[in-house]
Design a protein around this motif. Structure first.
Motif: not given
Length: 96
Positions: A58-65, A1-15
């Motif tokens: 660690d941010a990637m691990a958080m995003m992945e649960g 996962m990259s910064v862009e993937a984190i942005v995508t995941r958070l965008t899904e969550l806050v949508g």
């Protein structure tokens, strides 16, 4: 996962509405920043009500649960500067 993937995941969550009544920034060190304000997620380095400093790994691990945000804080894997309540809202988003 990259910064862009984190942005995508958070965008899904806050949508559907993040519940954030302010702004929150994740400082990922040399990897960059991710900033949430309302339902907008960007990589800008603007001011925020709370800044979470965490490694990209660690941010990637958080995003992945795979890393609980509260445990990460208690283990010193992340730190919060500013409004702790705003940072807790990110934890709630990830738990949903």
């Amino acid at each position: 996962m990259s910064v862009e993937a984190i942005v995508t995941r958070l965008t899904e969550l806050v949508g559907g509405g993040s519940g954030l009544d302010g702004s929150l920034k994740m400082n990922l060190g040399e990897a960059g920043n991710v900033r949430i304000e309302g339902t907008e997620v960007t990589t800008d380095d603007g001011d925020a009500d709370a800044t979470i400093s965490i490694s990209l790994e660690d941010a990637m691990a958080m995003m992945e649960g795979n890393l609980n945000p509260t445990m990460a804080f208690m283990q010193g894997k992340l730190s919060v500067d500013g409004n702790m309540g705003m940072a807790m809202k990110l934890s709630n988003l990830l738990d949903d």
